[in-house]
Design a protein around this motif. Structure first.
Motif, short mmCIF file in Angstrom:
data_model
loop_
_atom_site.label_atom_id
_atom_site.label_comp_id
_atom_site.label_asym_id
_atom_site.label_seq_id
_atom_site.Cartn_x
_atom_site.Cartn_y
_atom_site.Cartn_z
N ARG A 110 0.83 -1.20 0.00
CA ARG A 110 0.00 0.00 0.00
C ARG A 110 0.87 1.26 0.00
O ARG A 110 0.59 2.21 -0.74
N ALA A 111 1.91 1.25 0.81
CA ALA A 111 2.79 2.42 0.88
C ALA A 111 3.52 2.65 -0.44
O ALA A 111 3.69 3.79 -0.87
N THR A 112 3.93 1.57 -1.07
CA THR A 112 4.64 1.69 -2.35
C THR A 112 3.72 2.25 -3.42
O THR A 112 4.11 3.13 -4.21
N ASP A 122 9.47 9.45 -7.95
CA ASP A 122 10.40 9.19 -9.05
C ASP A 122 10.93 7.77 -8.91
O ASP A 122 10.72 7.10 -7.89
N LEU A 123 11.62 7.30 -9.95
CA LEU A 123 12.08 5.92 -9.97
C LEU A 123 13.06 5.64 -8.83
O LEU A 123 12.98 4.58 -8.19
N GLY A 124 13.95 6.57 -8.57
CA GLY A 124 14.93 6.36 -7.50
C GLY A 124 14.26 6.14 -6.16
O GLY A 124 14.64 5.24 -5.39
N GLY A 125 13.24 6.94 -5.87
CA GLY A 125 12.53 6.78 -4.61
C GLY A 125 11.77 5.48 -4.55
O GLY A 125 11.71 4.83 -3.51
N LEU A 126 11.20 5.08 -5.68
CA LEU A 126 10.45 3.83 -5.72
C LEU A 126 11.37 2.63 -5.48
O LEU A 126 11.01 1.70 -4.74
N LEU A 127 12.54 2.64 -6.10
CA LEU A 127 13.44 1.50 -5.97
C LEU A 127 13.90 1.28 -4.53
O LEU A 127 14.25 0.15 -4.15
N LYS A 128 13.86 2.31 -3.72
CA LYS A 128 14.22 2.16 -2.31
C LYS A 128 13.17 1.35 -1.55
O LYS A 128 13.45 0.84 -0.47
N ARG A 141 10.86 -7.40 -6.37
CA ARG A 141 9.96 -8.14 -5.48
C ARG A 141 9.51 -7.22 -4.35
O ARG A 141 10.26 -6.38 -3.88
N LEU A 142 8.26 -7.44 -3.90
CA LEU A 142 7.73 -6.73 -2.74
C LEU A 142 6.55 -7.50 -2.19
O LEU A 142 5.89 -8.27 -2.91
N PRO A 143 6.26 -7.34 -0.88
CA PRO A 143 5.06 -7.97 -0.32
C PRO A 143 3.82 -7.41 -0.99
O PRO A 143 3.75 -6.21 -1.30
N VAL A 144 2.82 -8.26 -1.22
CA VAL A 144 1.57 -7.83 -1.85
C VAL A 144 0.38 -8.08 -0.93
O VAL A 144 -0.37 -7.17 -0.62
N PHE A 145 0.18 -9.33 -0.49
CA PHE A 145 -0.97 -9.68 0.34
C PHE A 145 -0.53 -10.06 1.75
O PHE A 145 0.60 -10.51 1.96
N THR A 146 -1.44 -9.92 2.69
CA THR A 146 -1.19 -10.40 4.05
C THR A 146 -1.23 -11.92 4.06
O THR A 146 -1.87 -12.56 3.20
N ALA A 147 -0.61 -12.51 5.07
CA ALA A 147 -0.64 -13.97 5.20
C ALA A 147 -2.07 -14.46 5.42
O ALA A 147 -2.46 -15.52 4.92
N ALA A 148 -2.87 -13.67 6.15
CA ALA A 148 -4.26 -14.06 6.40
C ALA A 148 -5.06 -14.13 5.11
O ALA A 148 -5.85 -15.06 4.90
N PHE A 149 -4.86 -13.17 4.21
CA PHE A 149 -5.60 -13.20 2.95
C PHE A 149 -5.13 -14.34 2.07
O PHE A 149 -5.96 -15.00 1.41
N LEU A 205 7.92 2.19 -12.76
CA LEU A 205 8.91 1.13 -12.85
C LEU A 205 9.22 0.75 -14.29
O LEU A 205 10.37 0.47 -14.65
N TYR A 206 8.19 0.72 -15.12
CA TYR A 206 8.35 0.35 -16.52
C TYR A 206 7.62 1.37 -17.38
O TYR A 206 6.55 1.09 -17.95
#
Length: 350
Positions: A110-112, A122-128, A141-149, A205-206
């Motif tokens: 959500r934050a991303t 900007d791209l630099g900030g996103l890549l962090k 790669r990044l987390p998408v869903f909670t483990a519960a979902f 990103l793309y």
């Protein structure tokens, strides 16, 4: 010309019935126009992979003809399955079908997405905010869903799998899993995920793909298990961009591997291997060559979302690399449209 506000008609390219037919027994994608063309174009490689006798070749022809006919009927049969499921299926987890709520998404995701949609992003900030798996190949790669979902979705998918209702193949290479639009999960889950969260993220990103509206998708869950699909041969996706989220269950093996872009298959000699992490999604370009290593133990379920931009593919079909020959289809089809939005210069994409 379509009137303002009229729904756009999505189509497929006619090459869907002739190009990239997968022959699992020989580990080969082929173009199929008929017996003589197949023998001329693939005779030597087929023989090298065990297609030796006239009977072997005749069996292959029969299988390809059957696959072509399946593809021709695919849209109508999928719509019929969806209607039958909607009328007869009773979910075990109705909460999974609720309109997408922020609470089912990982806070990092959500934050991303929120950052990506902000005016100063900007791209630099996103890549962090992402894990860069390959800067050269642009795989993240990044987390998408909670483990519960993830657990709730798996429970629902397992319940549907045990029903006697018909189930479509996720794609031409995976034989086990679920098409989310047939199960009724496109509208509440995948469409808002694409429009609200993935669109701004992918635009940064793309930009050569995500800068155009990602106006359709194909979403499915694939299942790997003993006695079923255990691995996935090298291929590229019929999509501009792909999100692949590991849902579970307990498993070993099955790592994804990535090579070069599809226009440079020799690069497959230098592969990147990526282990699955439950709840986390891998982002990559659809044209990135990739596959899955053999499953070791257990079951592996992954949610795959092919993201499509008609402004890109209306110029060039990614599967036949020619201007698309449009054929009307059900739903999102393969993401081509007759009413074109502004096009993107595909010459800059690679």
């Amino acid at each position: 010309m379509a009137t303002a506000g009229a729904p756009r008609r999505f189509c497929r390219c006619a090459c869907f019935c002739t190009e990239n037919l997968y022959v699992a027994r020989y580990g080969l994608h082929v173009r199929f126009l008929g017996r003589q063309q197949l023998l001329r174009d693939y005779g030597p490689i087929l023989r090298s992979r065990g297609c030796l006798s006239p009977e072997d070749f005749q069996q292959l022809i029969a299988e390809l003809e059957q696959e072509v006919e399946r593809r021709r009927r695919l849209g109508q049969e999928s719509a019929a399955r969806k209607a039958l499921i909607a009328s007869n299926y009773r979910p075990v987890r109705p909460d999974v079908y609720a309109p997408l709520q922020d609470a089912v998404l990982a806070p990092e995701f959500r934050a991303t997405a929120e950052y990506s949609a902000s005016p100063n992003a900007d791209l630099g900030g996103l890549l962090k905010k992402l894990e860069t798996l390959s800067e050269e190949k642009r795989i993240y790669r990044l987390p998408v869903f909670t483990a519960a979902f993830c657990g709730a979705l798996l429970e629902e998918l397992g319940h549907f799998e045990q029903s006697d209702l018909p189930k479509g193949r996720p794609n031409t290479m995976n034989n086990y899993g679920v098409l989310l639009h047939e199960l009724g999960l496109d509208e509440p889950l995948v469409t808002p995920l694409r429009e609200r969260f993935l669109q701004p993220l992918m635009t940064l990103l793309y930009p050569e793909y995500g800068g155009a509206p990602l106006d359709s998708h194909r979403a499915f869950v694939v299942k790997y298990a003993p006695g079923q699909d255990r691995e996935l041969a090298c291929h590229y996706d019929n999509a501009e961009l792909t999100l692949n989220v590991a849902l579970g269950k307990a498993f070993t093996g099955g790592a994804l591997y990535f090579g070069g872009f599809f226009q440079a298959p020799a690069e497959m000699t230098e592969t990147l291997e990526v282990e699955h992490v439950v709840g986390q999604g891998i982002l990559h370009r659809g044209g990135q060559l990739h596959g899955a290593r053999p499953l070791g133990t257990g079951e592996r379920w992954n949610l795959v979302v092919w993201l499509r931009a008609s402004a890109v593919r209306n110029r060039l079909c990614p599967m036949c690399c020619r201007p698309p020959r449009l054929v009307d289809d059900e739903g999102f089809g393969d993401g081509f449209t007759r009413e074109e939005p502004p096009t993107v210069d595909v010459c800059t994409l690679t």
